[in-house]
Write an enzyme that holds these catalytic residues in place. Structure first.
Site, PDB file in Angstrom:
ATOM      1  CG  HIS A 142       2.406 -10.865  -4.558  1.00  0.00           C
ATOM      2  ND1 HIS A 142       2.159 -11.483  -5.769  1.00  0.00           N
ATOM      3  CD2 HIS A 142       3.738 -10.604  -4.556  1.00  0.00           C
ATOM      4  CE1 HIS A 142       3.281 -11.593  -6.436  1.00  0.00           C
ATOM      5  NE2 HIS A 142       4.275 -11.058  -5.729  1.00  0.00           N
ATOM      6  CG  HIS A 184       5.802  -2.696  -7.582  1.00  0.00           C
ATOM      7  ND1 HIS A 184       7.082  -2.863  -7.083  1.00  0.00           N
ATOM      8  CD2 HIS A 184       5.574  -3.771  -8.371  1.00  0.00           C
ATOM      9  CE1 HIS A 184       7.599  -3.976  -7.563  1.00  0.00           C
ATOM     10  NE2 HIS A 184       6.709  -4.552  -8.350  1.00  0.00           N
TER      11      HIS A 184
HETATM   12  P1  2AM Z   1       7.626 -10.272  -6.950  1.00  0.00           P
HETATM   13  O1  2AM Z   1       7.335  -9.009  -6.247  1.00  0.00           O
HETATM   14  O2  2AM Z   1       6.667 -11.360  -6.604  1.00  0.00           O
HETATM   15  O3  2AM Z   1       9.057 -10.711  -6.886  1.00  0.00           O
HETATM   16  C1  2AM Z   1       9.825  -6.678 -10.814  1.00  0.00           C
HETATM   17  O4  2AM Z   1      10.760  -7.689 -10.779  1.00  0.00           O
HETATM   18  C2  2AM Z   1       8.469  -7.169 -10.417  1.00  0.00           C
HETATM   19  O5  2AM Z   1       8.018  -8.167 -11.332  1.00  0.00           O
HETATM   20  C3  2AM Z   1       8.432  -7.780  -9.034  1.00  0.00           C
HETATM   21  O6  2AM Z   1       7.334  -7.240  -8.344  1.00  0.00           O
HETATM   22  C4  2AM Z   1       8.250  -9.255  -9.275  1.00  0.00           C
HETATM   23  O7  2AM Z   1       7.347  -9.900  -8.464  1.00  0.00           O
HETATM   24  C5  2AM Z   1       7.580  -9.293 -10.612  1.00  0.00           C
HETATM   25  N1  2AM Z   1       7.860 -10.557 -11.280  1.00  0.00           N
HETATM   26  C6  2AM Z   1       6.939 -11.476 -11.681  1.00  0.00           C
HETATM   27  N2  2AM Z   1       7.525 -12.508 -12.289  1.00  0.00           N
HETATM   28  C7  2AM Z   1       8.844 -12.280 -12.258  1.00  0.00           C
HETATM   29  C8  2AM Z   1       9.981 -13.010 -12.715  1.00  0.00           C
HETATM   30  N3  2AM Z   1       9.870 -14.183 -13.361  1.00  0.00           N
HETATM   31  N4  2AM Z   1      11.183 -12.466 -12.482  1.00  0.00           N
HETATM   32  C9  2AM Z   1      11.318 -11.293 -11.845  1.00  0.00           C
HETATM   33  N5  2AM Z   1      10.299 -10.566 -11.410  1.00  0.00           N
HETATM   34  C10 2AM Z   1       9.070 -11.033 -11.604  1.00  0.00           C
END
Ligand code: 2AM
Length: 190
Positions: A134, A47
């Protein structure tokens, strides 16, 4: 399951065809010997995160939902393209492998900014970091420079897909990885 607080984030779900394209890339990377140093995202979980709220009180879910609804209604449906690969952090030992998104209409940026504004108005803190759209493909357990090199060198096939809605997702942390469930789908302005 009446949890008092929920870990939530707002996202754009990806069409099946796009997830299949990404799963092919994951399959190629995973086949490399260093592929085992990574925790690969399962294709049904791929996602694009718009805003990570973290733990919120269950009683705040309605406020989040209306804020997300207002943001969604401020943008007409649009198209995104898959873009180049990248890693976080960009320098030093990479921990996350991702694929970027192209936003030719600029509406993704608008939607994200509007979501930040609407969430802020109802009391949720703003994201301090700049928005870097991303799709996370993998998280690395150990430094794996060869895998990172392969990822950065693999071409990206042209893929464009339509976005019609935003979703609010719940994330439950489990030993085997986070489990995501959709709490709400907010259509973009018809
Ligand atoms: P990521 O894909 O770059 O890890 C669920 O955890 C979603 O929220 C993930 O897609 C994650 O991004 C995003 N996300 C953004 N900030 C986050 C944080 N501080 N901790 C965990 N997930 C985060």
């Amino acid at each position: 399951d009446e949890a008092k607080s929920l870990r939530v984030f707002c996202a754009i779900a990806l069409p099946d065809a796009t997830r299949a394209r990404l799963a092919e890339r994951i399959g190629r990377l995973r086949a490399s010997p260093q592929g085992f140093a990574a925790r690969w995202e399962r294709s049904e979980k791929l996602h694009l995160t718009l805003k990570f709220l973290g733990e919120i009180e269950a009683s705040r879910l309605d406020a989040l939902r209306s804020a997300a609804e207002r943001a969604a209604m401020s943008v007409a449906p649009f198209e995104l393209t898959l873009a180049g690969p990248g890693v976080f952090p960009p320098r030093g030992a990479a921990r996350v492998l991702w694929l970027g998104l192209g936003d030719p209409s600029g509406r993704l940026a608008h939607l994200q900014a509007s979501l930040e504004d609407e969430c802020h108005k109802v009391g949720f803190p703003r994201e301090a970091r700049p928005f870097r759209p991303h799709i996370t493909l993998a998280r690395l357990r150990n430094p794996a420079p060869q895998l990172v090199k392969l990822h950065l060198e693999l071409p990206v096939e042209t893929e464009r897909f339509a976005v019609h809605e935003m979703v609010i997702m719940r994330s439950e942390l489990r030993p085997e990885g986070a489990r995501y469930t959709e709490l709400a789908a907010l259509p973009l302005r018809g």
